[in-house]
Design a protein around this motif. Structure first.
Motif, PDB file in Angstrom:
ATOM      1  N   ILE A  94      34.702  37.797  46.757  1.00 35.42           N
ATOM      2  CA  ILE A  94      34.908  38.921  47.679  1.00 35.42           C
ATOM      3  C   ILE A  94      33.971  40.059  47.308  1.00 35.42           C
ATOM      4  O   ILE A  94      33.868  40.441  46.141  1.00 35.42           O
ATOM      5  CB  ILE A  94      36.372  39.406  47.627  1.00 35.42           C
ATOM      6  N   ASP A  95      33.269  40.577  48.316  1.00 35.93           N
ATOM      7  CA  ASP A  95      32.433  41.753  48.084  1.00 35.93           C
ATOM      8  C   ASP A  95      32.215  42.450  49.418  1.00 35.93           C
ATOM      9  O   ASP A  95      32.603  41.954  50.465  1.00 35.93           O
ATOM     10  CB  ASP A  95      31.088  41.391  47.429  1.00 35.93           C
ATOM     11  N   GLY A  96      31.619  43.615  49.375  1.00 37.12           N
ATOM     12  CA  GLY A  96      31.348  44.341  50.605  1.00 37.12           C
ATOM     13  C   GLY A  96      31.635  45.817  50.457  1.00 37.12           C
ATOM     14  O   GLY A  96      31.723  46.348  49.345  1.00 37.12           O
ATOM     15  N   THR A  97      31.788  46.472  51.586  1.00 37.95           N
ATOM     16  CA  THR A  97      31.989  47.917  51.591  1.00 37.95           C
ATOM     17  C   THR A  97      33.474  48.260  51.581  1.00 37.95           C
ATOM     18  O   THR A  97      34.326  47.420  51.880  1.00 37.95           O
ATOM     19  CB  THR A  97      31.350  48.534  52.850  1.00 37.95           C
ATOM     20  N   GLU A  98      33.758  49.500  51.251  1.00 38.08           N
ATOM     21  CA  GLU A  98      35.147  49.973  51.254  1.00 38.08           C
ATOM     22  C   GLU A  98      35.640  50.050  52.699  1.00 38.08           C
ATOM     23  O   GLU A  98      35.198  50.902  53.459  1.00 38.08           O
ATOM     24  CB  GLU A  98      35.234  51.354  50.598  1.00 38.08           C
ATOM     25  N   GLN A  99      36.535  49.158  53.064  1.00 38.33           N
ATOM     26  CA  GLN A  99      36.972  49.139  54.461  1.00 38.33           C
ATOM     27  C   GLN A  99      38.452  48.824  54.645  1.00 38.33           C
ATOM     28  O   GLN A  99      39.021  49.154  55.691  1.00 38.33           O
ATOM     29  CB  GLN A  99      36.156  48.103  55.247  1.00 38.33           C
ATOM     30  N   TYR A 100      39.108  48.246  53.643  1.00 38.95           N
ATOM     31  CA  TYR A 100      40.487  47.796  53.835  1.00 38.95           C
ATOM     32  C   TYR A 100      41.494  48.801  53.285  1.00 38.95           C
ATOM     33  O   TYR A 100      41.281  49.436  52.257  1.00 38.95           O
ATOM     34  CB  TYR A 100      40.698  46.437  53.160  1.00 38.95           C
ATOM     35  N   ASP A 101      42.609  48.895  54.010  1.00 39.51           N
ATOM     36  CA  ASP A 101      43.717  49.736  53.568  1.00 39.51           C
ATOM     37  C   ASP A 101      44.636  49.009  52.596  1.00 39.51           C
ATOM     38  O   ASP A 101      45.322  49.637  51.787  1.00 39.51           O
ATOM     39  CB  ASP A 101      44.547  50.185  54.777  1.00 39.51           C
ATOM     40  N   ALA A 102      44.656  47.675  52.698  1.00 45.15           N
ATOM     41  CA  ALA A 102      45.541  46.889  51.841  1.00 45.15           C
ATOM     42  C   ALA A 102      44.982  45.491  51.656  1.00 45.15           C
ATOM     43  O   ALA A 102      44.254  44.977  52.522  1.00 45.15           O
ATOM     44  CB  ALA A 102      46.945  46.818  52.441  1.00 45.15           C
ATOM     45  N   ALA A 103      45.335  44.890  50.530  1.00 47.81           N
ATOM     46  CA  ALA A 103      44.989  43.501  50.240  1.00 47.81           C
ATOM     47  C   ALA A 103      46.225  42.802  49.713  1.00 47.81           C
ATOM     48  O   ALA A 103      47.052  43.408  49.024  1.00 47.81           O
ATOM     49  CB  ALA A 103      43.857  43.429  49.213  1.00 47.81           C
ATOM     50  N   VAL A 104      46.330  41.524  50.043  1.00 46.68           N
ATOM     51  CA  VAL A 104      47.471  40.745  49.577  1.00 46.68           C
ATOM     52  C   VAL A 104      46.983  39.365  49.132  1.00 46.68           C
ATOM     53  O   VAL A 104      46.100  38.779  49.752  1.00 46.68           O
ATOM     54  CB  VAL A 104      48.550  40.622  50.684  1.00 46.68           C
ATOM     55  N   ILE A 105      47.541  38.897  48.013  1.00 46.16           N
ATOM     56  CA  ILE A 105      47.314  37.522  47.547  1.00 46.16           C
ATOM     57  C   ILE A 105      48.711  36.919  47.411  1.00 46.16           C
ATOM     58  O   ILE A 105      49.394  37.140  46.405  1.00 46.16           O
ATOM     59  CB  ILE A 105      46.569  37.454  46.197  1.00 46.16           C
ATOM     60  N   ALA A 106      49.138  36.199  48.423  1.00 46.04           N
ATOM     61  CA  ALA A 106      50.548  35.814  48.525  1.00 46.04           C
ATOM     62  C   ALA A 106      50.823  34.391  48.039  1.00 46.04           C
ATOM     63  O   ALA A 106      49.957  33.523  48.054  1.00 46.04           O
ATOM     64  CB  ALA A 106      51.012  35.950  49.979  1.00 46.04           C
ATOM     65  N   ILE A 107      52.049  34.194  47.640  1.00 46.65           N
ATOM     66  CA  ILE A 107      52.635  32.876  47.343  1.00 46.65           C
ATOM     67  C   ILE A 107      51.790  32.116  46.325  1.00 46.65           C
ATOM     68  O   ILE A 107      51.284  31.028  46.581  1.00 46.65           O
ATOM     69  CB  ILE A 107      52.867  32.051  48.621  1.00 46.65           C
ATOM     70  N   ASP A 108      51.631  32.724  45.169  1.00 49.87           N
ATOM     71  CA  ASP A 108      50.960  32.165  43.979  1.00 49.87           C
ATOM     72  C   ASP A 108      49.561  31.611  44.228  1.00 49.87           C
ATOM     73  O   ASP A 108      49.077  30.772  43.475  1.00 49.87           O
ATOM     74  CB  ASP A 108      51.840  31.128  43.259  1.00 49.87           C
ATOM     75  N   SER A 109      48.878  32.073  45.270  1.00 49.36           N
ATOM     76  CA  SER A 109      47.492  31.631  45.483  1.00 49.36           C
ATOM     77  C   SER A 109      46.609  31.968  44.293  1.00 49.36           C
ATOM     78  O   SER A 109      45.677  31.224  43.957  1.00 49.36           O
ATOM     79  CB  SER A 109      46.919  32.278  46.745  1.00 49.36           C
ATOM     80  N   LEU A 110      46.890  33.105  43.639  1.00 46.01           N
ATOM     81  CA  LEU A 110      46.072  33.514  42.488  1.00 46.01           C
ATOM     82  C   LEU A 110      46.185  32.518  41.338  1.00 46.01           C
ATOM     83  O   LEU A 110      45.276  32.423  40.500  1.00 46.01           O
ATOM     84  CB  LEU A 110      46.506  34.909  42.031  1.00 46.01           C
ATOM     85  N   ASN A 111      47.274  31.766  41.289  1.00 48.06           N
ATOM     86  CA  ASN A 111      47.468  30.810  40.198  1.00 48.06           C
ATOM     87  C   ASN A 111      46.535  29.603  40.271  1.00 48.06           C
ATOM     88  O   ASN A 111      46.497  28.789  39.352  1.00 48.06           O
ATOM     89  CB  ASN A 111      48.918  30.328  40.144  1.00 48.06           C
ATOM     90  N   TYR A 112      45.773  29.486  41.356  1.00 50.68           N
ATOM     91  CA  TYR A 112      44.773  28.422  41.431  1.00 50.68           C
ATOM     92  C   TYR A 112      43.483  28.790  40.697  1.00 50.68           C
ATOM     93  O   TYR A 112      42.583  27.969  40.589  1.00 50.68           O
ATOM     94  CB  TYR A 112      44.481  28.060  42.891  1.00 50.68           C
ATOM     95  N   LEU A 113      43.408  30.006  40.186  1.00 48.45           N
ATOM     96  CA  LEU A 113      42.272  30.399  39.348  1.00 48.45           C
ATOM     97  C   LEU A 113      42.623  30.076  37.901  1.00 48.45           C
ATOM     98  O   LEU A 113      43.627  30.549  37.382  1.00 48.45           O
ATOM     99  CB  LEU A 113      41.972  31.888  39.508  1.00 48.45           C
ATOM    100  N   SER A 114      41.781  29.315  37.257  1.00 49.50           N
ATOM    101  CA  SER A 114      42.160  28.734  35.961  1.00 49.50           C
ATOM    102  C   SER A 114      41.653  29.501  34.756  1.00 49.50           C
ATOM    103  O   SER A 114      41.927  29.101  33.613  1.00 49.50           O
ATOM    104  CB  SER A 114      41.658  27.283  35.889  1.00 49.50           C
ATOM    105  N   ASP A 115      40.899  30.590  34.957  1.00 43.92           N
ATOM    106  CA  ASP A 115      40.398  31.323  33.796  1.00 43.92           C
ATOM    107  C   ASP A 115      40.455  32.823  34.052  1.00 43.92           C
ATOM    108  O   ASP A 115      40.503  33.293  35.195  1.00 43.92           O
ATOM    109  CB  ASP A 115      38.974  30.890  33.428  1.00 43.92           C
ATOM    110  N   ARG A 116      40.448  33.564  32.975  1.00 43.73           N
ATOM    111  CA  ARG A 116      40.556  35.025  33.043  1.00 43.73           C
ATOM    112  C   ARG A 116      39.414  35.650  33.834  1.00 43.73           C
ATOM    113  O   ARG A 116      39.613  36.614  34.580  1.00 43.73           O
ATOM    114  CB  ARG A 116      40.596  35.601  31.625  1.00 43.73           C
ATOM    115  N   GLU A 117      38.218  35.110  33.667  1.00 44.07           N
ATOM    116  CA  GLU A 117      37.056  35.684  34.327  1.00 44.07           C
ATOM    117  C   GLU A 117      37.195  35.626  35.846  1.00 44.07           C
ATOM    118  O   GLU A 117      36.821  36.571  36.550  1.00 44.07           O
ATOM    119  CB  GLU A 117      35.782  34.948  33.891  1.00 44.07           C
TER     120      GLU A 117
END
Length: 248
Positions: A97-120
């Protein structure tokens, strides 16, 4: 979603497996944190088949949904089109994800973030989201607790059968701390009455609460609250789903 190959067949049964998820409660969480959603620009990260994106759009939000799986996005786009909703769905990893400041809110729902396997990857995702949020914008996400990955998921195998879809779900410890390897065998009833089988492998990983707090702060966020299991209560040692709300 993080594993591109894992979702071709899974996308077709995903919605039926998610009927117990209170997406309306997620809309309420975002609405409270963002002072309403009508007219707000919201990015739904790991949007899957667009269930939450559509609910946000129906509530008046201007929604962008991103996901790694083209198969998931195809379903999301059809869902939005069938309801005559304008949602910008994009195929990309959440770490990019990259780009300009444009969003009022962001959501990562229902453990989608858990598919990332490393801290980086987690940190890159938070930094990317921070870069596209307006000043004062909010991020809300949830993840599995370490209790869920280390204890509950190890109590398998798990089974499910609703007459049209059945599965057997085997789990084992992953290669790193608080990670889970899931192997699922699905049996989907076709119109002929015969069952089609396909197999899925998924890897998820979580981190301790304090680690997510550190990632958020390093990315530039201010933590506002942490709560658990859809309740406005702090996590305890047997909480299963941990929610975070952070502000730019």
């Amino acid at each position: 979603m993080d594993n591109k190959e894992a979702y071709t067949d899974f996308a077709l049964v995903y919605d039926e497996l998610m009927t117990d998820i209170p997406y309306d409660a997620y809309v309420d969480l975002i609405s409270i944190a963002a002072n309403g959603v009508k007219g707000k620009k919201i990015i739904d990260v790991g949007c899957g088949t667009g269930l939450l994106s559509v609910k946000l759009s129906k509530a008046g939000a201007i929604v962008t949904g991103i996901d790694l799986s083209r198969d998931m996005l195809n379903i999301a786009e059809k869902r939005a089109n069938d309801l005559s909703l304008k949602i910008d769905f994009q195929e990309k990893p959440m770490q990019e994800i990259d780009g300009t400041e444009q969003y009022d809110a962001a959501v990562i729902a229902i453990d989608s973030l858990n598919y990332l396997s490393d801290r980086e990857s987690v940190l890159s995702t938070f930094k990317g989201i921070h870069s596209v949020l307006k000043s004062g914008g909010v991020l809300i996400f949830d993840v599995h607790s370490t209790f869920k990955t280390d204890v509950i998921f190890m109590e398998g195998p798990f089974t499910f059968d609703n007459d049209r879809i059945a599965y057997i779900w085997h789990t084992e410890e992953g290669d790193v701390d608080h990670s889970v390897l899931s192997e699922l065998s699905f049996f989907v009833r076709e119109e002929s009455g015969l069952y089609r089988r396909f197999n899925e492998k998924h890897v998820q990983r979580t981190f301790h609460v304090y680690e997510y707090v550190d990632f958020l702060r390093e990315a530039g966020f201010t933590l506002e609250r942490i709560f658990a299991d859809w309740e406005d209560e702090p996590p305890h040692e047997e909480s299963e789903r941990i929610f975070y709300q952070a502000r730019k």
